[in-house]
Design a protein around this motif. Structure first.
Motif, mmCIF file in Angstrom:
data_model
loop_
_atom_site.group_PDB
_atom_site.id
_atom_site.type_symbol
_atom_site.label_atom_id
_atom_site.label_comp_id
_atom_site.label_asym_id
_atom_site.label_seq_id
_atom_site.Cartn_x
_atom_site.Cartn_y
_atom_site.Cartn_z
ATOM 1 N N LYS A 76 -38.638 31.140 -38.976
ATOM 2 C CA LYS A 76 -38.786 32.001 -37.806
ATOM 3 C C LYS A 76 -40.168 31.833 -37.191
ATOM 4 C CE LYS A 76 -38.168 36.709 -36.235
ATOM 5 N NZ LYS A 76 -37.856 38.072 -36.577
ATOM 6 N N MET A 77 -41.201 31.733 -38.031
ATOM 7 C CA MET A 77 -42.550 31.544 -37.522
ATOM 8 C C MET A 77 -42.675 30.206 -36.811
ATOM 9 S SD MET A 77 -44.974 33.224 -40.450
ATOM 10 C CE MET A 77 -46.399 32.397 -39.842
ATOM 11 N N MET A 78 -42.067 29.166 -37.378
ATOM 12 C CA MET A 78 -42.134 27.853 -36.753
ATOM 13 C C MET A 78 -41.414 27.887 -35.411
ATOM 14 S SD MET A 78 -41.635 25.368 -40.038
ATOM 15 C CE MET A 78 -41.449 23.919 -39.046
ATOM 16 N N TYR A 79 -40.249 28.565 -35.342
ATOM 17 C CA TYR A 79 -39.509 28.666 -34.086
ATOM 18 C C TYR A 79 -40.315 29.447 -33.057
ATOM 19 C CZ TYR A 79 -35.981 29.753 -30.661
ATOM 20 O OH TYR A 79 -35.299 29.884 -29.485
ATOM 21 N N ALA A 80 -40.910 30.551 -33.485
ATOM 22 C CA ALA A 80 -41.722 31.356 -32.569
ATOM 23 C C ALA A 80 -42.863 30.522 -32.009
ATOM 24 C CB ALA A 80 -42.254 32.602 -33.271
ATOM 25 N N ALA A 106 -43.510 45.756 -28.739
ATOM 26 C CA ALA A 106 -44.451 45.770 -29.863
ATOM 27 C C ALA A 106 -43.810 45.215 -31.131
ATOM 28 C CB ALA A 106 -44.959 47.183 -30.100
ATOM 29 N N GLN A 107 -42.506 45.352 -31.254
ATOM 30 C CA GLN A 107 -41.782 44.847 -32.426
ATOM 31 C C GLN A 107 -41.256 43.428 -32.213
ATOM 32 O OE1 GLN A 107 -38.872 47.989 -32.822
ATOM 33 N NE2 GLN A 107 -40.232 49.212 -34.107
ATOM 34 N N GLN A 108 -41.635 42.799 -31.125
ATOM 35 C CA GLN A 108 -41.241 41.428 -30.784
ATOM 36 C C GLN A 108 -39.719 41.290 -30.715
ATOM 37 O OE1 GLN A 108 -43.731 38.657 -32.891
ATOM 38 N NE2 GLN A 108 -42.674 36.896 -32.056
ATOM 39 N N GLY A 136 -42.819 27.359 -31.536
ATOM 40 C CA GLY A 136 -42.216 26.440 -30.575
ATOM 41 C C GLY A 136 -41.937 27.110 -29.250
ATOM 42 N N VAL A 137 -41.496 28.356 -29.297
ATOM 43 C CA VAL A 137 -41.241 29.109 -28.069
ATOM 44 C C VAL A 137 -42.534 29.319 -27.304
ATOM 45 C CG1 VAL A 137 -40.532 31.361 -27.158
ATOM 46 C CG2 VAL A 137 -39.153 30.235 -28.903
ATOM 47 N N SER A 149 -37.026 33.539 -26.240
ATOM 48 C CA SER A 149 -38.478 33.621 -26.041
ATOM 49 C C SER A 149 -38.984 35.012 -26.441
ATOM 50 C CB SER A 149 -38.841 33.332 -24.584
ATOM 51 O OG SER A 149 -38.567 31.995 -24.269
ATOM 52 N N TYR A 150 -39.022 35.235 -27.746
ATOM 53 C CA TYR A 150 -39.508 36.495 -28.300
ATOM 54 C C TYR A 150 -41.001 36.334 -28.570
ATOM 55 C CZ TYR A 150 -34.597 37.589 -28.965
ATOM 56 O OH TYR A 150 -33.269 37.825 -28.760
ATOM 57 N N LEU A 151 -41.826 36.823 -27.664
ATOM 58 C CA LEU A 151 -43.273 36.699 -27.790
ATOM 59 C C LEU A 151 -43.854 37.989 -28.345
ATOM 60 C CD1 LEU A 151 -43.977 35.084 -24.312
ATOM 61 C CD2 LEU A 151 -43.614 33.924 -26.477
#
Length: 100
Positions: free
Chosen positions: A3-7, A53-55, A9-10, A78-80
């Motif tokens: 999930k961190m790697m995907y985030a 705040a909770q992405q 990438g986004v 695109s969850y920033l």
């Protein structure tokens, strides 16, 4: 970890789209602060501040390069983080309808 790697990438994809959509110069600090306050106010008025705040907001659902309200081309998912969104309000306020 995936999930961190995907985030990451986004965020990289979003940054790449900004390179095309936004001018190279950063906004003045006061303009960025006003834009950030407008963005936070928008999220609050829509009842989305906690989700942001909770992405949990997929910003691609709010993005359209010509119609806005976020003037960018974002990939689905695109969850920033709220921190990343705040930073964009400071550096690229022209991307947000409430800052124009």
């Amino acid at each position: 970890m995936k999930k961190m790697m995907y985030a990451g990438g986004v965020v990289a994809a979003f940054a790449a789209s900004l390179a095309v959509a936004a001018p190279a110069s950063a906004a003045p600090a006061n303009e960025g602060a006003a834009c950030t306050q407008a963005g936070l106010g928008t999220l609050k008025s829509l009842g989305l501040l906690r989700a942001a705040a909770q992405q949990k907001i997929d910003y691609s659902t709010l993005a359209d390069p010509t119609a806005g309200p976020i003037f960018a081309d974002l990939p689905a998912g695109s969850y920033l983080s709220l921190g990343q969104v705040v930073k964009l309000h400071h550096t690229n306020p022209e991307l947000f309808a409430w800052c124009r």
